[in-house]
Design a protein around this motif. Structure first.
Motif, PDB file in Angstrom:
ATOM      1  N   ASP A 182       1.126  -1.267   0.159  1.00 28.80           N
ATOM      2  CA  ASP A 182       0.297   0.098  -0.045  1.00 28.80           C
ATOM      3  C   ASP A 182       0.710   1.094  -0.491  1.00 28.80           C
ATOM      4  OD1 ASP A 182      -2.051  -1.695  -0.049  1.00 28.80           O
ATOM      5  OD2 ASP A 182      -2.868  -1.181   2.041  1.00 28.80           O
ATOM      6  N   LEU A 183       1.858   1.136   0.574  1.00 25.79           N
ATOM      7  CA  LEU A 183       3.095   2.796   0.718  1.00 25.79           C
ATOM      8  C   LEU A 183       3.408   2.636  -0.049  1.00 25.79           C
ATOM      9  CD1 LEU A 183       4.520   2.080   3.976  1.00 25.79           C
ATOM     10  CD2 LEU A 183       2.186   3.771   3.528  1.00 25.79           C
ATOM     11  N   ALA A 184       4.080   1.815  -0.846  1.00 31.75           N
ATOM     12  CA  ALA A 184       4.606   1.419  -2.180  1.00 31.75           C
ATOM     13  C   ALA A 184       4.044   2.226  -3.862  1.00 31.75           C
ATOM     14  CB  ALA A 184       5.743  -0.255  -2.344  1.00 31.75           C
ATOM     15  N   ARG A 185       3.490   1.013  -3.272  1.00 32.01           N
ATOM     16  CA  ARG A 185       2.003   1.923  -4.507  1.00 32.01           C
ATOM     17  C   ARG A 185       1.527   3.130  -4.695  1.00 32.01           C
ATOM     18  NH1 ARG A 185      -2.179  -0.999  -5.637  1.00 32.01           N
ATOM     19  NH2 ARG A 185      -2.339  -1.051  -7.514  1.00 32.01           N
ATOM     20  N   ALA A 186       1.112   3.668  -3.603  1.00 32.58           N
ATOM     21  CA  ALA A 186       0.700   5.208  -3.233  1.00 32.58           C
ATOM     22  C   ALA A 186       2.206   5.780  -3.428  1.00 32.58           C
ATOM     23  CB  ALA A 186       0.366   5.463  -1.624  1.00 32.58           C
ATOM     24  N   GLY A 187       3.339   5.559  -3.984  1.00 33.96           N
ATOM     25  CA  GLY A 187       3.974   6.450  -3.755  1.00 33.96           C
ATOM     26  C   GLY A 187       4.870   7.144  -2.607  1.00 33.96           C
ATOM     27  N   ARG A 188       4.399   6.628  -1.707  1.00 37.60           N
ATOM     28  CA  ARG A 188       4.632   6.653  -0.302  1.00 37.60           C
ATOM     29  C   ARG A 188       6.509   6.688   0.424  1.00 37.60           C
ATOM     30  NH1 ARG A 188       0.584   7.424   4.908  1.00 37.60           N
ATOM     31  NH2 ARG A 188       1.941   8.948   5.916  1.00 37.60           N
ATOM     32  N   ARG A 189       7.185   7.327  -0.370  1.00 40.52           N
ATOM     33  CA  ARG A 189       8.631   6.702  -1.234  1.00 40.52           C
ATOM     34  C   ARG A 189       9.479   6.700   0.699  1.00 40.52           C
ATOM     35  NH1 ARG A 189      12.483   5.553  -4.631  1.00 40.52           N
ATOM     36  NH2 ARG A 189      11.279   6.376  -6.203  1.00 40.52           N
ATOM     37  N   GLU A 190       9.110   7.845   1.707  1.00 42.38           N
ATOM     38  CA  GLU A 190      10.052   7.803   2.491  1.00 42.38           C
ATOM     39  C   GLU A 190       9.668   6.287   3.964  1.00 42.38           C
ATOM     40  OE1 GLU A 190      10.826  10.707   6.742  1.00 42.38           O
ATOM     41  OE2 GLU A 190      10.038  11.202   4.765  1.00 42.38           O
TER      42      GLU A 190
END
Length: 301
Positions: free
Chosen positions: A220-228
């Motif tokens: 979920d985090l990675a696919r949303a582009g929330r890199r940090e």
């Protein structure tokens, strides 16, 4: 069908006597649904497909389809070393209710790239199920190259690829083929975060057998582009990645499943985890509990 997010390549639980442990199988499936897993693979390499008898394969797939009851897709591992046999098994998986087939490149025979194109086109043309290509050269002895994938992506029954080659350049090349009709999935837990941050649709994971909520959070985090946030969560998972690679898959993950009471081992020639890794297994089993608890917490905005 569009595959994305956290997908689990299910391990196959056995009893102490070496039979299928259907009670553990149902518990494993329930844990996947509760953890937010977005699809499952039955009888892939992590599921020790080569060690399963036909009746066992059928029973695992049928019971998985029944347990999931349409809530998430069920993929069946159907890749064999011969095209006609692969078609036959894919038809059988379709009759048992699978939503798609995960078709590994033919193990051991090492066909040419032209042979791989003919192989996959024949399976897809048969039309029994949508096909997900699966490339894992370390296990099969052959490599499905990006230029070969390019010759397959337009087939309407070929809906994605699971790529286990870990190099960033390989994933970058495959992402050029991503479309609404073709999903690009990482097949390598340690590099999946990087792959999803650069555009991969999801991951087909080994570790999510024991960390379903944790891998759903990562996806979920990675696919949303929330890199940090994704990279910070990925760093917390790193000790688990390292442990899962200490011996050939699925030996380490089955040690962790056994710690959860889900199965008692593997079938020869695979053996249980070497005693030298027992301390690490206990440490990671404790970490799994911690990560799963944290993985279920709401993601901060």
């Amino acid at each position: 069908m569009r595959l994305s997010g956290s997908i689990t390549a299910l391990a196959t639980p056995f009893t102490a006597a070496g039979e299928l442990d259907l009670d553990a199988w149902h518990k494993l499936l329930a844990a996947q649904l509760q953890g937010g897993t977005q699809a499952v693979v039955v009888a892939g390499s992590t599921g020790e497909a080569a060690a399963l008898y036909d009746a066992e394969y059928d029973l695992l797939l049928r019971t998985a389809v029944e347990a999931v009851a349409g809530r998430i897709p069920v993929l069946a591992g159907t890749g064999l070393s011969n095209t006609a046999k692969t078609i036959e098994l894919t038809r059988r998986a379709a009759a048992l209710g699978a939503d798609a087939a995960l078709v590994v490149t033919p193990p051991y025979v090492r066909p040419t790239q032209a042979g791989l194109i003919a192989h996959y086109r024949a399976i897809a043309d048969d039309g029994a199920l949508p096909i997900v290509l699966y490339n894992v050269p370390g296990r099969t002895g052959g490599d499905l190259l990006p230029q070969t994938v390019a010759a397959l992506v337009d087939h309407p029954r070929i809906v994605g690829i699971k790529e286990a080659v870990a190099e960033a350049a390989r994933m970058d090349a495959l992402l050029a083929f991503k479309s609404d009709g073709f999903a690009v999935l990482s097949g390598d837990d340690p590099t999946a975060c990087r792959a999803m941050l650069t555009g991969a649709d999801g991951i087909v994971s080994v570790g999510s057998n024991v960390l379903p909520a944790a891998f759903r959070r990562l996806a979920d985090l990675a696919r949303a582009g929330r890199r940090e946030a994704a990279e910070a969560w990925d760093a917390r998972l790193r000790p688990a990645y390292d442990f899962l690679g200490v011996e050939p898959n699925p030996i380490p993950v089955k040690a962790l499943l056994a710690a959860q009471g889900l199965g008692h081992g593997l079938r020869l020639p695979l053996q249980s985890l070497s005693p030298a890794h027992d301390e690490a297994a206990r440490r990671i089993a404790a970490l799994v509990i911690e990560l799963e608890h944290a993985g279920r917490e709401p993601i901060a905005a």
